[in-house]
Design an enzyme around this catalytic site. Structure first.
Site, PDB file in Angstrom:
ATOM      1  N   HIS A   1       9.450   3.961  46.798  1.00  0.00           N
ATOM      2  CA  HIS A   1       9.284   2.916  45.782  1.00  0.00           C
ATOM      3  C   HIS A   1      10.410   3.035  44.765  1.00  0.00           C
ATOM      4  CE1 HIS A   1       6.970   6.464  44.540  1.00  0.00           C
ATOM      5  NE2 HIS A   1       7.305   6.155  43.298  1.00  0.00           N
TER       6      HIS A   1
ATOM      7  N   HIS B   1      11.422   2.051  40.850  1.00  0.00           N
ATOM      8  CA  HIS B   1      10.911   1.667  39.534  1.00  0.00           C
ATOM      9  C   HIS B   1      11.892   0.688  38.889  1.00  0.00           C
ATOM     10  CE1 HIS B   1       8.067   5.224  39.102  1.00  0.00           C
ATOM     11  NE2 HIS B   1       8.863   5.666  40.061  1.00  0.00           N
TER      12      HIS B   1
HETATM   13  P1  AMP Z   1       6.877   8.764  41.459  1.00  0.00           P
HETATM   14  O1  AMP Z   1       6.397   9.059  42.873  1.00  0.00           O
HETATM   15  O2  AMP Z   1       7.337   9.986  40.737  1.00  0.00           O
HETATM   16  O3  AMP Z   1       7.892   7.666  41.417  1.00  0.00           O
HETATM   17  O4  AMP Z   1       5.609   8.309  40.607  1.00  0.00           O
HETATM   18  C1  AMP Z   1       4.629   7.445  41.104  1.00  0.00           C
HETATM   19  C2  AMP Z   1       4.408   6.286  40.166  1.00  0.00           C
HETATM   20  O5  AMP Z   1       3.329   5.524  40.663  1.00  0.00           O
HETATM   21  C3  AMP Z   1       4.048   6.682  38.717  1.00  0.00           C
HETATM   22  O6  AMP Z   1       4.895   5.964  37.821  1.00  0.00           O
HETATM   23  C4  AMP Z   1       2.586   6.257  38.588  1.00  0.00           C
HETATM   24  O7  AMP Z   1       2.272   5.821  37.278  1.00  0.00           O
HETATM   25  C5  AMP Z   1       2.492   5.137  39.597  1.00  0.00           C
HETATM   26  N1  AMP Z   1       1.165   4.931  40.175  1.00  0.00           N
HETATM   27  C6  AMP Z   1       0.326   5.865  40.675  1.00  0.00           C
HETATM   28  N2  AMP Z   1      -0.790   5.296  41.164  1.00  0.00           N
HETATM   29  C7  AMP Z   1      -0.647   3.954  40.985  1.00  0.00           C
HETATM   30  C8  AMP Z   1      -1.454   2.822  41.301  1.00  0.00           C
HETATM   31  N3  AMP Z   1      -2.648   2.943  41.891  1.00  0.00           N
HETATM   32  N4  AMP Z   1      -0.997   1.590  40.969  1.00  0.00           N
HETATM   33  C9  AMP Z   1       0.197   1.446  40.358  1.00  0.00           C
HETATM   34  N5  AMP Z   1       1.014   2.482  40.054  1.00  0.00           N
HETATM   35  C10 AMP Z   1       0.603   3.718  40.356  1.00  0.00           C
END
Ligand code: AMP
Length: 141
Positions: A103, A105
């Site tokens: 993903h 950001h």
């Molecule tokens: P990273 O893998 O370090 O990029 O972090 C995962 C991101 O996913 C973080 O910014 C979380 O706030 C976000 N996140 C986790 N669970 C959910 C969810 N159910 N819906 C939307 N965002 C999420």
């Protein structure tokens, strides 16, 4: 590198087993709002193909994700009045990745306003719903 885990939380969102505040979807990508935004409008862009991160995704699939990232970045400037956009993408836990489905950001930024620390603030669902509505409308128009 470990195999893709089909039970990660984003795989469940992609299968419709868990909800999200969707801003964009086509046959190859899904984008939704981060529930713990580091700034208002913080969006995550995912390929639908099962890839852990940049280390196992096919180059063409990665290229398409970045095309969607650019569209969302441009729409975010209009919708959230952003002065700039921060793009982040983490790979494996050593690289800061928590959810092991690739993903990107897309974080709208305002001049002089610091990002909140990661996972420090959970946005209200009604706020996310309204932001998703505005962003998806801007992307559609
Ligand atoms: P990273 O893998 O370090 O990029 O972090 C995962 C991101 O996913 C973080 O910014 C979380 O706030 C976000 N996140 C986790 N669970 C959910 C969810 N159910 N819906 C939307 N965002 C999420």
């Amino acid at each position: 590198m470990p195999a893709y885990d089909h039970n990660n939380i984003f795989a469940k969102i992609l299968r419709g087993e868990l909800p999200c505040h969707k801003v964009f979807e086509d046959d190859k990508c899904l984008a939704f709002l981060d529930i713990m935004p580091r700034a208002p409008g913080h969006t995550l862009v995912l390929p639908k193909t099962p890839a852990r991160n940049i280390l196992d995704i096919a180059p063409d699939d990665l290229g398409y994700v970045m095309q969607v990232v650019q569209k969302i970045a441009k729409a975010s400037v209009r919708v959230f009045g952003a002065d700039g956009i921060t793009i982040q993408q983490f790979n494996e836990s050593a690289g800061g990745q928590v959810v092991l489905h690739l993903h990107v950001h897309v974080i709208p930024r305002r001049e002089g306003v610091a990002m909140k620390p990661p996972a420090s603030f959970k946005e209200a669902p009604e706020v996310l719903a309204e932001q998703a509505r505005k962003l998806s409308a801007a992307l559609a128009g």
